[in-house]
Design a protein around this motif. Structure first.
Motif: not given
Length: 692
Positions: A594-616
């Motif tokens: 669970p810890a590894s899966a949680r960390l990976g999904f959270l890192a992906l969500s941060v990447l998605l949020s950051a690029t979305a903010v940069a775009a719009a």
């Protein structure tokens, strides 16, 4: 009649329930008064002019020269007095709100009182009507009271800290979006309004202080007259009624008087954040030593003194830290907001979880046919929205124009319009999809339906990184902005999720830490905008409104890449998402860490949020609303939630961008302002639906 103790959810860790020893609060009062006197003296001696303590004393005794006396009387004494008045008003207001709501997080900030007063004054400014300061305070009072009534009505008095904070944050974001729209639409009439909104006690003479002092005194006197009834409310509603206390009338009166105090403070110095939250919290531990402070008659004025200490202490610390010249440009509200954010995070770390979910999803599994139907409808809806977004705007086009442009045969006007419009539509489309997917991942990993990149401060961190680059580097490219946004989001996410992980990502801790982090990033962003030049300030404000103005095709590449990776990972790991969203034991039994899966999904969500903010730019509520609506339509399985939420997010932001570009053309509003206006009522509806 048996007294009923109020149930607060969640409880905050603190000392036991043993009665505090008897004793007069005179020592506490004396300490506060002494600290206040010292701070007042120091505050008077600090400033941009070379007028020290000796010159101040001469000015006070009438022996100073004309120049020194004018500086002290016209600037420094009014500033110090305004700090005292604002601090007392906000501290007393916060203590009253916490007493009648039985909620330690009730304050002018968390009840959106400051946001309501700010919007009311913004509307008054836009109308161009010139009214006396006292009448302005009346307008601010109306806005503050209306906002407090909405938040308390939706969250439920005593219903829990998380519900109150979320309701207040949602309404404040919605009201703030409307005010920001006024700033962008009427820049000439609202000139200086943004800087004032950050909270500054600087005054030009005693005119404002003299006019607002009677209002503050009246509000404080009214609260003292209600003190005994407020004490009865602390015993519970049934006990208060048994003692003959009108519960509803007492609450309404106390909230109205607190709103009056807050509106006086906002009118005089702008919204100075978190004083009403921190001041009562500083007084609360003293009640364990002095029983007299358990009663509202003593607690309210002492909280007012603590508020004055906070405001003047922040002003003095600011001037001593950055120097008088720089401090003149930095609002005092920046310091109090930063302190309040740290304080809120500290309270979150001490919070005890109730184990209840604030917005549970009903367990339902729609048929495959229903899922396919929903998917088809959303695809058609998204296609129609994209077509409308491409065709409509300040210049209307036909489908034939688009076809000719795509084939390279469009005329010069059509080519120019579509070359600028299509990248905007694509940026809105991709940003909405990315934010929706990020919200889906965060809610699954944290098992918290109230989690969202915006609520948890991740979007704020991305905005801070991007604004820092935009205001300091001219001509920054899309990849540079995306990198800065990702760095800010990563740092904020590491802080929020790292602190929340200590309690297993509990709902209370996660939300409160996120709100604190969001408040901190907002304060720093506001400081950057205030300190930069007007051109960069307008550019940053436009970008923060979620505007896609000026976007080009290269600007969409980072978010397109992140979204492609996110969708592939989410679909490929859909089973892991389902299992991690259940508990920690089930994934382990099936060979998933669970810890590894949680960390990976959270890192992906941060990447998605950051690029979305940069775009719009910063766009709120999409990551919260889209997953909720998707689960309501197709159930909880992520193989269905991911595509439906992504389509919903893309449609919502694309439609918001379309409305913002066309409703008042040729003027424009950012998509983030529109999604806040739409998303805030929907989120408040979720709170109402789950109130019981």
């Amino acid at each position: 009649m048996t007294a009923t103790r109020p149930v607060t959810e969640p409880a905050l860790a603190g000392p036991g329930t043993a009665a505090p020893p008897r004793g007069a609060p005179a020592a506490a009062l004396a300490a506060l008064v002494l600290a206040l006197a010292v701070l007042a003296v120091v505050d008077i001696t600090l400033g941009t002019s070379h007028v020290g303590a000796a010159e101040v004393w001469k000015a006070l005794t009438g022996n100073a020269g004309q120049g020194d006396a004018s500086v002290v009387v016209a600037s420094r004494l009014p500033r110090m007095t305004a700090g005292l008045l604002v601090g007392v008003a906000l501290g007393a207001a916060g203590a009253a709100m916490q007493a009648v709501s039985r909620n330690v997080l009730a304050a002018p900030d968390t009840l959106a009182v400051n946001a309501g007063a700010y919007l009311a004054l913004g509307v008054l400014t836009v109308t161009g009507v010139s009214v006396p300061l006292l009448a302005s305070s009346g307008v601010a009072f109306a806005g503050a009271l209306a906002a407090a009534a909405v938040v308390l009505g939706l969250s439920g008095l005593g219903a829990g800290t998380v519900r109150l904070v979320l309701a207040g944050s949602a309404l404040a974001l919605g009201l703030g979006s409307v005010t920001d729209a006024l700033l962008l639409l009427f820049p000439e009439r609202t000139n200086g309004l943004y800087q004032w909104s950050q909270g500054s006690i600087a005054q030009n003479g005693f005119h404002g202080v003299v006019q607002m002092a009677p209002v503050a005194v009246a509000g404080l006197a009214g609260l003292l007259l209600l003190a005994r009834r407020m004490d009865a409310l602390a015993l519970g509603d049934d006990a208060a009624r048994g003692l003959g206390v009108p519960v509803w009338g007492t609450r309404v009166s106390a909230v109205a008087l607190a709103a009056l105090l807050s509106s006086a403070a906002v009118t005089l110095a702008g919204p100075i954040g978190f004083v009403g939250l921190c001041a009562p919290a500083l007084v609360r531990p003293l009640a364990h030593r002095f029983r007299g402070l358990l009663r509202a008659r003593a607690a309210v004025p002492v909280a007012g003194l603590a508020g004055a200490v906070l405001v003047l202490g922040s002003d003095v610390a600011l001037r001593l830290t950055v120097g008088p010249q720089s401090a003149a440009a930095v609002p005092t509200g920046f310091v109090t907001s930063a302190v309040g954010a740290v304080f809120l995070v500290g309270m979150a770390l001490r919070a005890r979880e109730s184990g209840a979910s604030a917005a549970p999803d009903r367990l339902r599994i729609p048929s495959r046919a229903a899922f396919v139907t929903v998917l088809a409808v959303l695809v058609v809806l998204l296609a129609g929205t994209v077509v409308a977004a491409v065709l409509l705007g300040d210049t209307g086009l036909l489908l034939g124009d688009v076809v000719n442009w795509a084939r390279g045969r469009g005329d010069r006007v059509v080519t120019f319009v579509l070359d600028t419009r299509v990248p905007r539509v694509l940026a809105a489309l991709l940003a909405g999809a990315a934010l929706a997917l990020a919200g889906t991942l965060v809610q699954a990993v944290t098992r918290n339906p109230l989690a969202d990149p915006g609520v948890l401060g991740v979007s704020g961190g991305a905005g801070l990184g991007a604004v820092l680059l935009v205001t300091t580097v001219s001509g920054a490219g899309s990849w540079s902005v995306a990198g800065a946004a990702f760095a800010g989001a990563a740092v904020t996410a590491a802080l929020v999720f790292g602190l929340a992980a200590r309690g297993g990502f509990g709902q209370t801790r996660l939300v409160l830490i996120g709100v604190g982090a969001s408040a901190a990033t907002t304060a720093v962003i506001s400081l950057l905008i205030v300190l930069t030049d007007p051109f960069n300030a307008t550019k940053a404000l436009t970008w923060l409104s979620g505007s896609t103005y000026g976007r080009t095709m290269p600007d969409t590449l980072p978010v397109a890449g992140a979204l492609a990776v996110g969708v592939v990972v989410a679909v490929a790991r859909r089973r892991d998402l389902d299992l991690v969203g259940l508990d920690d034991d089930t994934p382990r039994l099936l060979g998933i860490r669970p810890a590894s899966a949680r960390l990976g999904f959270l890192a992906l969500s941060v990447l998605l949020s950051a690029t979305a903010v940069a775009a719009a730019g910063t766009i709120g509520f999409v990551g919260l609303v889209a997953p909720h609506a998707a689960r309501a339509l197709v159930g909880r399985r992520h193989v269905r939630v991911v595509p439906v939420a992504t389509l919903l997010g893309a449609t919502l932001v694309c439609a918001a961008d379309l409305v913002g570009r066309t409703v008042i053309a040729p003027a424009q509003l950012g998509a983030g302002l529109m999604t806040a206006v739409i998303g805030a009522p929907y989120f408040l509806y979720l709170l109402v639906r789950t109130r019981k």
